[in-house]
Scaffold this active site. Structure first.
Site, PDB file in Angstrom:
ATOM      1  N   ARG A 164       0.820  -1.208   0.000  1.00 23.12           N
ATOM      2  CA  ARG A 164       0.000   0.000   0.000  1.00 23.12           C
ATOM      3  C   ARG A 164       0.860   1.268   0.000  1.00 23.12           C
ATOM      4  O   ARG A 164       0.366   2.360  -0.228  1.00 23.12           O
ATOM      5  CB  ARG A 164      -0.951  -0.021   1.223  1.00 23.12           C
ATOM      6  CG  ARG A 164      -2.067  -1.048   1.090  1.00 23.12           C
ATOM      7  CD  ARG A 164      -2.771  -1.331   2.413  1.00 23.12           C
ATOM      8  NE  ARG A 164      -2.022  -2.269   3.246  1.00 23.12           N
ATOM      9  CZ  ARG A 164      -2.465  -2.744   4.419  1.00 23.12           C
ATOM     10  NH1 ARG A 164      -3.625  -2.353   4.896  1.00 23.12           N
ATOM     11  NH2 ARG A 164      -1.729  -3.601   5.111  1.00 23.12           N
TER      12      ARG A 164
ATOM     13  N   TYR B 219      32.329  33.057  -1.580  1.00 23.71           N
ATOM     14  CA  TYR B 219      32.371  31.596  -1.628  1.00 23.71           C
ATOM     15  C   TYR B 219      33.689  31.144  -1.008  1.00 23.71           C
ATOM     16  O   TYR B 219      34.776  31.525  -1.477  1.00 23.71           O
ATOM     17  CB  TYR B 219      32.276  31.053  -3.067  1.00 23.71           C
ATOM     18  CG  TYR B 219      32.564  29.561  -3.077  1.00 23.71           C
ATOM     19  CD1 TYR B 219      31.700  28.672  -2.423  1.00 23.71           C
ATOM     20  CD2 TYR B 219      33.728  29.047  -3.653  1.00 23.71           C
ATOM     21  CE1 TYR B 219      31.977  27.320  -2.359  1.00 23.71           C
ATOM     22  CE2 TYR B 219      34.010  27.683  -3.598  1.00 23.71           C
ATOM     23  CZ  TYR B 219      33.133  26.828  -2.950  1.00 23.71           C
ATOM     24  OH  TYR B 219      33.402  25.499  -2.867  1.00 23.71           O
TER      25      TYR B 219
HETATM   26  C1  UD1 Z   1      -2.689  -6.289  11.319  1.00 18.97           C
HETATM   27  C2  UD1 Z   1      -3.664  -7.231  12.025  1.00 18.97           C
HETATM   28  C3  UD1 Z   1      -4.938  -6.458  12.350  1.00 18.97           C
HETATM   29  C4  UD1 Z   1      -4.610  -5.246  13.196  1.00 18.97           C
HETATM   30  C5  UD1 Z   1      -3.549  -4.388  12.520  1.00 18.97           C
HETATM   31  C6  UD1 Z   1      -3.072  -3.318  13.499  1.00 18.97           C
HETATM   32  C7  UD1 Z   1      -3.242  -9.478  11.133  1.00 18.97           C
HETATM   33  C8  UD1 Z   1      -3.731 -10.541  10.237  1.00 18.97           C
HETATM   34  N1  UD1 Z   1      -3.966  -8.328  11.152  1.00 18.97           N
HETATM   35  O1  UD1 Z   1      -3.283  -5.891  10.080  1.00 18.97           O
HETATM   36  O2  UD1 Z   1      -5.844  -7.287  13.057  1.00 18.97           O
HETATM   37  O3  UD1 Z   1      -5.794  -4.494  13.428  1.00 18.97           O
HETATM   38  O4  UD1 Z   1      -2.397  -5.178  12.159  1.00 18.97           O
HETATM   39  O5  UD1 Z   1      -2.189  -2.417  12.893  1.00 18.97           O
HETATM   40  O6  UD1 Z   1      -2.268  -9.665  11.820  1.00 18.97           O
HETATM   41  N2  UD1 Z   1       4.294  -8.696   8.202  1.00 18.97           N
HETATM   42  C9  UD1 Z   1       5.292  -9.631   8.060  1.00 18.97           C
HETATM   43  N3  UD1 Z   1       5.095 -10.701   7.253  1.00 18.97           N
HETATM   44  C10 UD1 Z   1       3.922 -10.911   6.589  1.00 18.97           C
HETATM   45  C11 UD1 Z   1       2.900  -9.945   6.733  1.00 18.97           C
HETATM   46  C12 UD1 Z   1       3.095  -8.848   7.544  1.00 18.97           C
HETATM   47  O7  UD1 Z   1       6.366  -9.500   8.637  1.00 18.97           O
HETATM   48  O8  UD1 Z   1       3.821 -11.928   5.881  1.00 18.97           O
HETATM   49  C13 UD1 Z   1       4.517  -7.533   9.068  1.00 18.97           C
HETATM   50  C14 UD1 Z   1       4.416  -6.207   8.325  1.00 18.97           C
HETATM   51  O9  UD1 Z   1       5.700  -5.782   7.870  1.00 18.97           O
HETATM   52  C15 UD1 Z   1       3.870  -5.259   9.409  1.00 18.97           C
HETATM   53  C16 UD1 Z   1       3.112  -6.185  10.348  1.00 18.97           C
HETATM   54  O10 UD1 Z   1       3.515  -7.501  10.050  1.00 18.97           O
HETATM   55  O11 UD1 Z   1       4.909  -4.622  10.126  1.00 18.97           O
HETATM   56  C17 UD1 Z   1       1.608  -6.060  10.187  1.00 18.97           C
HETATM   57  O12 UD1 Z   1       1.266  -6.382   8.835  1.00 18.97           O
HETATM   58  P1  UD1 Z   1       0.209  -5.535   8.027  1.00 18.97           P
HETATM   59  O13 UD1 Z   1       0.078  -6.097   6.666  1.00 18.97           O
HETATM   60  O14 UD1 Z   1       0.492  -4.089   8.147  1.00 18.97           O
HETATM   61  O15 UD1 Z   1      -1.128  -5.914   8.851  1.00 18.97           O
HETATM   62  P2  UD1 Z   1      -2.452  -5.085   8.918  1.00 18.97           P
HETATM   63  O16 UD1 Z   1      -3.212  -5.264   7.660  1.00 18.97           O
HETATM   64  O17 UD1 Z   1      -2.181  -3.710   9.330  1.00 18.97           O
HETATM   65 CA    CA Z   2      -0.296  -2.421   9.499  1.00 20.73          CA
END
Ligand code: UD1
Ligand code: CA
Length: 476
Positions: free
Chosen positions: A23, A375
C-alpha cells in the site's frame, strides 16, 4: 539491556517487519520509511529499548540488507529471523519461534509499522500478561475502524477472538474496538496455536490474529488492555505516514518546550525531528526545520526559515534564514541571513558567516568573519581573520580541488580571487580586487591588479569628437 526499573527477562519481543508494504507503492521497504527523521522500525525498537526484555527478534524479508543495517545501527542486541515469503503475520511469527532463547516464557509480538508506540504503553501490556495462562492484547477504539481487525467479545464480555476487516460481516464491521496488533502470549501457548494456523480466509494469509481464539480454546484468559488510539496507529500508506509524522513532531516540540525549556514561537511551522536536541533557553523561530543528527546548544536563536541537517550549533549562537548540512557553528557565532553552510564547514566561537555566503569544507577560526557575498571552499582560516565582501576561493581547476590557507589576523580585501593552492600569511593584507596566485608572506601587503589609469579631460575630448571636429582618440 536497560537501566530502567522495568525489567522482564523472561519476555522476548518479536517485531514483524517482513511485509511487502504494497500500500506504500515504494521501492523502499515500508519499515525503512521515515517519520520525523527516524525509520518506522527504529521507532518500534526505541519503544522496546527501556523495557529490559530478555530478547528481541526482528522478522525481516529476504535480501533485507538495509533493514539489517538499520537494526545494527540501533545498537540493540537483536536477533534476525528471515521470512522468505510474506505469507501473513502468523507465518512471520512462526519464523521467529526457532530462535527464541530457552529461558523465554512469554512472547511480545508487535508490528514494525507503529511508530507512535511508547515504552510506557508496552510496559503496561507486559505487566497485564504477568499471570498464569494469560494472553494480553492491546486494543483501542477508532471513529473509523476500517482496515483493522475487530475485537469479538462473548456474551459475558470476555474476548473471544479477532476478525479481520476483509473477513468481517457488516455487523462485525460496525464494531469500533480494534486489534492494535500487539500481544503478549505465553510461549508454549503461542507455539501450540501457531502450529494450528491455516490460510483459510479472505486474504489467503496465515493470520496471527487467529492465535487469540485458539488460545481461548486452550483455556487461556484474554486481557484486553485499552491503549490511546494515537499510541498504536499503524502506518500502511503515505497518508498515514504524514499523519504520524505530525504527531511525532508535535510530541517532540512539547517535550522541548515543557521538559527542556525551549521557546517555540510557532509549533505549526517548526519541524524538529525526534532525534534533535535543543538546549535550554534557545528560541526556534517560525519556518525552522531541524533534521535528525542536529544539536542546538543553550540560549541560541534559530530561524526564522533555517533548515539544518546533521548540524551542531554551539551555545549562544544565532542562525538566521540559513541552510546547513553537516556543519558546526561555534558558541556565540552568528550566521545568515541567507547563508549556505555545506558539508565540512566549521565556524569557530564568535565567528560570523553573513549574507549570501556559501562555505564548504571550510574551517573558519574563532572570531573570524566572512560577512557578505563570498564563496569559501576547501579553506583553512585561522582566528581573527577578516574576509571582506565578495571574496572567492578559486578551489577547482577543472580537475582537482585545492586548499586555500589564511593564517591568523589576516585581512582579505573586497572582490579578491584566491587561486588555490595558496596561503595568506598571518597578519598579511590583500588589497581589494586582487587575483592572488602566489603565497603572501606573513605581515606583507599583496596587490594583484592592473594599475589605475586616469585620463584628464577625456570626457570633453570625446564630446568634441562626436560632434565631428575633435581629435580621433578612441574612447578607451
Ligand atoms: C494487522 C492485524 C490487524 C490489526 C492491525 C493493526 C493481522 C492478520 N492483522 O493488520 O488485526 O488491526 O495489524 O495495525 O495480523 N508482516 C510480516 N510478514 C507478513 C505480513 C506482515 O512481517 O507476511 C509484518 C508487516 O511488515 C507489518 C506487520 O507484520 O509490520 C503487520 O502487517 P500488516 O500487513 O500491516 O497488517 P495489517 O493489515 O495492518
Ligand atoms: Ca499495518
Amino acid at each position: 539491556m536497560s537501566t530502567s526499573p522495568f525489567s522482564a527477562p523472561d519476555v522476548a519481543a518479536v517485531v514483524l517487519a517482513a511485509g511487502r508494504g504494497t500500500r506504500f507503492r515504494s521501492d523502499l521497504v515500508k519499515v525503512l520509511h521515515r517519520a520525523a527523521g527516524r525509520t518506522l522500525v527504529r521507532h518500534v525498537l526505541e519503544a522496546l529499548r527501556p523495557l529490559g526484555l530478555g530478547q528481541v527478534v526482528v522478522v525481516v524479508g529476504p535480501d533485507a540488507h538495509d533493514v539489517r543495517a538499520e537494526i545494527e545501527d540501533s545498537g540493540l542486541p537483536v536477533h534476525i529471523a528471515v521470512q522468505e515469503q510474506p505469507l501473513g503475520t502468523g507465518h512471520a511469527v512462526q519464523q521467529a519461534v526457532p530462535v527464541l532463547d530457552p529461558g523465554i516464557r512469554r512472547v511480545l509480538v508487535l508490528p514494525g509499522d507503529t511508530p507512535l508506540l511508547t515504552g510506557g504503553v508496552l510496559a503496561g501490556l507486559v505487566e497485564a500478561s504477568d499471570a498464569p495462562s494469560t494472553l494480553a492484547m492491546l486494543t483501542t477504539r477508532l471513529a473509523d475502524p476500517s482496515g483493522y481487525g475487530r475485537v469479538l467479545r462473548s456474551g459475558d464480555g470476555t474476548v473471544a477472538g479477532i476478525v479481520e476487516h476483509a473477513d468481517a460481516s457488516d455487523e462485525q464491521r460496525a464494531i469500533d474496538e480494534v486489534n492494535a496488533g500487539m500481544y503478549v502470549v505465553p510461549a508454549d501457548t503461542l507455539a501450540d496455536a501457531l502450529a494450528r494456523l491455516d490460510d483459510d480466509n479472505a486474504q489467503g494469509e496465515v493470520y496471527l490474529t487467529d492465535v487469540v481464539a485458539l488460545a481461548v480454546d486452550a483455556g487461556c484468559r484474554v486481557v484486553a488492555v485499552d491503549a490511546p488510539a494515537d499510541a498504536v496507529a499503524g502506518v500502511n500508506d503515505r497518508r498515514q505516514l504524514a499523519e504520524v509524522s505530525a504527531v511525532l513532531r508535535r510530541r517532540h516540540l512539547d517535550h522541548l518546550m515543557v521538559d527542556v525549556g525551549v521557546t517555540v514561537v510557532d509549533p505549526a511551522t517548526t519541524h524538529v525531528d525526534v532525534d534533535v536536541e535543543v538546549g535550554v533557553d534557545s528560541t526556534l523561530l517560525p519556518g525552522t526545520i531541524l533534521e535528525a543528527g542536529t544539536r542546538i546548544g543553550r540560549g541560541c536563536v534559530v530561524g526564522p526559515h533555517t533548515h539544518l541537517t546533521r548540524c551542531v550549533v554551539g551555545d549562544g549562537a544565532t542562525v538566521h534564514s540559513t541552510r546547513g548540512t553537516d556543519a558546526v557553528v561555534g558558541a556565540s557565532a552568528s550566521v545568515g541571513p541567507f547563508a549556505h553552510l555545506r558539508a565540512g564547514t566549521v565556524l569557530g566561537a564568535g565567528g560570523r558567516i553573513g549574507a549570501y555566503v556559501e562555505t564548504k569544507n571550510a574551517r573558519v577560526g574563532d572570531g573570524s568573519k566572512i560577512p557578505h557575498l563570498s564563496y569559501v571552499g576547501d579553506a583553512v582560516i585561522g582566528s581573527g581573520v577578516n574576509v571582506a565582501c565578495g571574496v572567492v576561493t578559486v578551489n577547482y581547476d577543472g580537475q582537482d580541488k585545492h586548499v586555500t590557507t589564511i593564517d591568523d589576523d589576516a585581512f582579505v580585501g573586497c572582490d579578491t580571487m584566491l587561486v588555490a593552492p595558496v596561503t595568506i600569511g598571518a597578519g598579511a593584507y590583500v588589497a581589494a580586487g586582487s587575483v592572488i596566485t602566489d603565497d603572501v608572506p606573513a605581515g606583507a601587503l599583496a596587490i594583484a591588479r592592473a594599475r589605475q589609469v586616469v585620463k584628464e579631460g577625456w570626457v570633453d575630448r570625446r564630446r568634441t569628437r562626436r560632434s565631428g571636429d575633435g581629435d580621433d582618440e578612441p574612447p578607451r
